[in-house]
Design a protein around this motif. Structure first.
Motif, PDB file in Angstrom:
ATOM      1  N   GLN A   3       0.864  -1.172   0.000  1.00 48.61           N
ATOM      2  CA  GLN A   3       0.000   0.000   0.000  1.00 48.61           C
ATOM      3  C   GLN A   3       0.906   1.230   0.000  1.00 48.61           C
ATOM      4  OE1 GLN A   3      -0.750  -2.462   2.514  1.00 48.61           O
ATOM      5  NE2 GLN A   3      -2.226  -3.310   1.082  1.00 48.61           N
ATOM      6  N   ILE A   5       0.729   5.636   0.423  1.00 50.41           N
ATOM      7  CA  ILE A   5      -0.077   6.802   0.789  1.00 50.41           C
ATOM      8  C   ILE A   5       0.357   7.943  -0.109  1.00 50.41           C
ATOM      9  CG2 ILE A   5      -0.687   8.465   2.581  1.00 50.41           C
ATOM     10  CD1 ILE A   5      -0.023   6.291   4.653  1.00 50.41           C
ATOM     11  N   TYR A  23       4.481   7.419   1.789  1.00 51.90           N
ATOM     12  CA  TYR A  23       4.749   6.226   2.593  1.00 51.90           C
ATOM     13  C   TYR A  23       4.379   4.988   1.778  1.00 51.90           C
ATOM     14  CZ  TYR A  23       4.863   3.340   6.842  1.00 51.90           C
ATOM     15  OH  TYR A  23       5.176   2.401   7.792  1.00 51.90           O
ATOM     16  N   TYR A  28      -0.422  -3.577   6.347  1.00 51.33           N
ATOM     17  CA  TYR A  28      -1.608  -2.720   6.322  1.00 51.33           C
ATOM     18  C   TYR A  28      -1.777  -1.935   7.621  1.00 51.33           C
ATOM     19  CZ  TYR A  28      -6.358  -1.054   6.218  1.00 51.33           C
ATOM     20  OH  TYR A  28      -7.460  -0.245   6.271  1.00 51.33           O
ATOM     21  N   VAL A  31       0.423   1.070   7.563  1.00 49.60           N
ATOM     22  CA  VAL A  31      -0.101   2.059   6.613  1.00 49.60           C
ATOM     23  C   VAL A  31      -1.275   2.806   7.242  1.00 49.60           C
ATOM     24  CG1 VAL A  31      -1.231   2.380   4.380  1.00 49.60           C
ATOM     25  CG2 VAL A  31       0.705   0.819   4.578  1.00 49.60           C
ATOM     26  N   LYS A  32      -2.174   2.073   7.871  1.00 49.60           N
ATOM     27  CA  LYS A  32      -3.338   2.692   8.509  1.00 49.60           C
ATOM     28  C   LYS A  32      -2.912   3.679   9.593  1.00 49.60           C
ATOM     29  CE  LYS A  32      -7.500   1.410  11.046  1.00 49.60           C
ATOM     30  NZ  LYS A  32      -8.237   0.305  11.649  1.00 49.60           N
ATOM     31  N   TYR A  35      -1.322   6.719   7.931  1.00 44.31           N
ATOM     32  CA  TYR A  35      -2.369   7.507   7.284  1.00 44.31           C
ATOM     33  C   TYR A  35      -3.057   8.415   8.305  1.00 44.31           C
ATOM     34  CZ  TYR A  35      -6.673   8.662   4.830  1.00 44.31           C
ATOM     35  OH  TYR A  35      -7.729   9.335   4.270  1.00 44.31           O
ATOM     36  N   ILE A  49      -4.975   6.121   0.290  1.00 45.71           N
ATOM     37  CA  ILE A  49      -4.198   4.881   0.306  1.00 45.71           C
ATOM     38  C   ILE A  49      -4.519   4.110  -0.975  1.00 45.71           C
ATOM     39  CG2 ILE A  49      -3.840   2.657   1.437  1.00 45.71           C
ATOM     40  CD1 ILE A  49      -4.698   4.023   4.070  1.00 45.71           C
ATOM     41  N   TYR A  50      -3.484   3.731  -1.694  1.00 45.06           N
ATOM     42  CA  TYR A  50      -3.646   2.896  -2.891  1.00 45.06           C
ATOM     43  C   TYR A  50      -3.073   1.515  -2.604  1.00 45.06           C
ATOM     44  CZ  TYR A  50      -4.681   6.695  -6.191  1.00 45.06           C
ATOM     45  OH  TYR A  50      -5.253   7.726  -6.878  1.00 45.06           O
ATOM     46  N   ASP A  51      -3.799   0.483  -3.020  1.00 52.20           N
ATOM     47  CA  ASP A  51      -3.256  -0.868  -3.040  1.00 52.20           C
ATOM     48  C   ASP A  51      -2.491  -1.010  -4.344  1.00 52.20           C
ATOM     49  OD1 ASP A  51      -4.477  -1.608  -0.655  1.00 52.20           O
ATOM     50  OD2 ASP A  51      -6.287  -2.290  -1.663  1.00 52.20           O
TER      51      ASP A  51
END
Length: 79
Positions: A3, A5, A23, A28, A31-32, A35, A49-51
């Motif tokens: 992921q 950001i 980032y 995950y 990342v969360k 974010y 957030i992009y996968d």
């Protein structure tokens, strides 16, 4: 899969916009957490957030990280 950001904002002098990857992680939860920190740090900015799958031509996906830049950005500027 990882992921990323992405942060997008208009420059303070309104001369342009910036889109940047802030980032990247395969975790995950990290990342969360990051974010949430970035949203608090940059409340006026557009954060997403992009996968991002690995070993994939991203342009073959229905939605992927991208930025539109007008052709005038590529023309020589007169000074």
């Amino acid at each position: 899969m990882i992921q990323i950001i992405v942060n997008a904002f208009v420059e303070k002098d309104n001369t342009g916009a910036v889109v940047e990857v802030l980032y990247a992680s395969g975790d995950y939860e990290k990342v969360k957490t990051k974010y949430e920190e970035l949203v608090a740090q940059y409340p006026e900015n557009y954060l997403v957030i992009y996968d991002v799958p690995l070993d994939t031509n991203l342009s073959s996906l229905p939605h992927y990280p991208s930025v539109f830049i007008g052709k005038e950005e590529f023309e020589e500027r007169e000074e």
